[in-house]
Motif scaffolding. Structure first.
Motif, PDB file in Angstrom:
ATOM      1  N   GLN A 289       0.746  -1.362  -0.065  1.00 42.81           N
ATOM      2  CA  GLN A 289       0.116   0.082  -0.072  1.00 42.81           C
ATOM      3  C   GLN A 289       0.818   1.097   0.039  1.00 42.81           C
ATOM      4  N   ASP A 290       1.949   0.999   0.765  1.00 47.12           N
ATOM      5  CA  ASP A 290       2.940   2.477   0.757  1.00 47.12           C
ATOM      6  C   ASP A 290       3.960   2.556  -0.650  1.00 47.12           C
TER       7      ASP A 290
ATOM      8  N   GLU B 274       5.693   0.351  -1.980  1.00 46.69           N
ATOM      9  CA  GLU B 274       7.153  -0.603  -1.925  1.00 46.69           C
ATOM     10  C   GLU B 274       7.043  -1.813  -2.689  1.00 46.69           C
TER      11      GLU B 274
END
Ligand SMILES: NC(=O)c1ccc[n+]([C@@H]2O[C@H](COP(=O)([O-])OP(=O)(O)OC[C@H]3O[C@@H](n4cnc5c(N)ncnc54)[C@H](OP(=O)(O)O)[C@@H]3O)[C@@H](O)[C@H]2O)c1
Length: 332
Positions: free
Chosen positions: A14-15, A17
């Motif tokens: 979600q971030d 990565e």
């Protein structure tokens, strides 16, 4: 085939990565293609490390299954050239790049990508060579087409502890060449000699790190197999003897080649580009046959891992911590 199977899946978190994890997939997630393969072995290549990295520029859409090569057994085929139970291998094309690859218990591919396993090779041996071994063999094939022969002087192999480099040393040694291995790993001399290097030199002896590279130097090598590229390639071009050849396949030291035309126009040096990915099918089959017969290297060191070990092994290949070939076992 079973309804679900295991694969290494690279996905975006979600971030933003990128994470590689072993996951269950079902048959419907496999891409289109005429041949379904029960994968026995895959292997780790530099490109697979890039595919597992956020900025690797390999993966176009997530989730994705990397693995640019595999060997295995045909489960079913909609193409008359292949039949259930046949032993096959796949390297290159879009495998593990534009469509799901070999880090998976099952793979589905276009029939045009499939090579029958040549006589003289087991499924395991085929992946000990894998894309790296095939690339080394294609390098030797192109060098010999260009007049390189064992009695004409020393052949330099750069990136010697890597997959392509190691396979090139073993192949050239088997054909009777005097092989000089260049490596950045000071503790790898015994390993490289066991592979077949007659001499081992440091990376700095090929390229000393100078900003400006002399286009013409001492003529040391009749030929070179170079999976490193970049400034070291510019420097080794200046060391190639009159009418010599360099087979370049890689870019681990960079893509920029700061050289001049002088080695080419004053010494007749040939720079041969090696592309294993779209290598014509007939050449591909012919080279694999040779890898199973007169070119079969005797001494290639391999490490065998399972799917769960892949994330760490992929980090190692990018950090140049790997030595030799790592194969991935997918069938019991
Ligand atoms: N053209 C094609 O069809 C094709 C096919 C396969 C691979 N490749 C390319 O060939 C290259 C090598 O692949 P591989 O699978 O052999 O990778 P690998 O196993 O990671 O080997 C690369 C080796 O290059 C050396 N190296 C790493 N960073 C370096 C640097 N900054 N300067 C100089 N040497 C460095 C290291 O050897 P030492 O520590 O011993 O010096 C390393 O082991 C990659 O760029 C890959 O993408 C191209």
């Amino acid at each position: 085939m079973t309804q679900s199977f295991q694969a290494l899946v690279v996905d975006q978190t979600q971030d933003g990565e990128v994470q590689a994890q072993v996951r269950s997939l079902d048959a419907g997630s496999l891409p289109a293609g005429e041949v379904l393969i029960r994968v026995a072995y895959s292997s780790i290549n530099y490109k697979d490390g890039l595919a597992a990295r956020k900025d690797g520029n390999i993966v176009k859409a997530y989730p994705f299954v990397p693995g640019i090569d595999c060997s295995g057994t045909v489960v079913s085929s909609e193409d008359g050239r292949f039949s259930a139970g046949q032993a096959v291998l796949v390297t290159g094309y879009g495998f593990g790049v534009s469509q799901f690859g070999g880090f998976s218990e099952y793979a589905r591919v276009p029939a045009d990508w499939v090579v029958p396993l040549p006589g003289g090779l087991t499924l395991r041996e085929a992946m000990i060579y894998g894309t790296a071994g095939f690339t080394a063999a294609l390098s030797l094939y192109r060098l010999e087409q260009n007049g390189v022969a064992p009695d004409q002087g020393k052949v330099l192999v750069t990136g010697a502890t890597g997959g392509v480099g190691g396979a090139a040393i073993a192949l050239l040694n088997k054909q009777g060449y005097h092989v000089v291995a260049s490596s950045g790993k000071a503790d790898a001399h015994e390993y490289l000699k066991a592979l077949g290097a007659a001499e081992v030199i440091s990376r700095e002896e090929v390229y000393d790190g100078a900003e400006s590279i002399r286009p013409l130097g001492k003529q040391l090598w009749q030929a070179a197999v170079d999976p490193v590229g970049g400034k070291p390639l510019a420097s080794l071009l200046s060391q190639i003897a009159y009418n010599g050849s360099v087979a370049v396949s890689g870019l681990t030291a960079g893509t920029k080649l700061p050289t001049t035309v002088l080695p080419f126009i004053l010494r007749g040096v040939s720079l041969l580009g090696i592309d294993s990915v779209f290598c014509p099918y007939d050449t591909r089959v012919a080279i694999w046959k040779r890898l199973g017969s007169d070119w079969k290297p005797e001494r290639l060191v391999e490490r065998e891992i399972g799917l769960a070990d892949l994330p760490a092994a992929l980090e190692d290949i990018l950090a140049a911590r790997s030595q030799g070939r790592t194969i991935v076992r997918l069938a019991d």
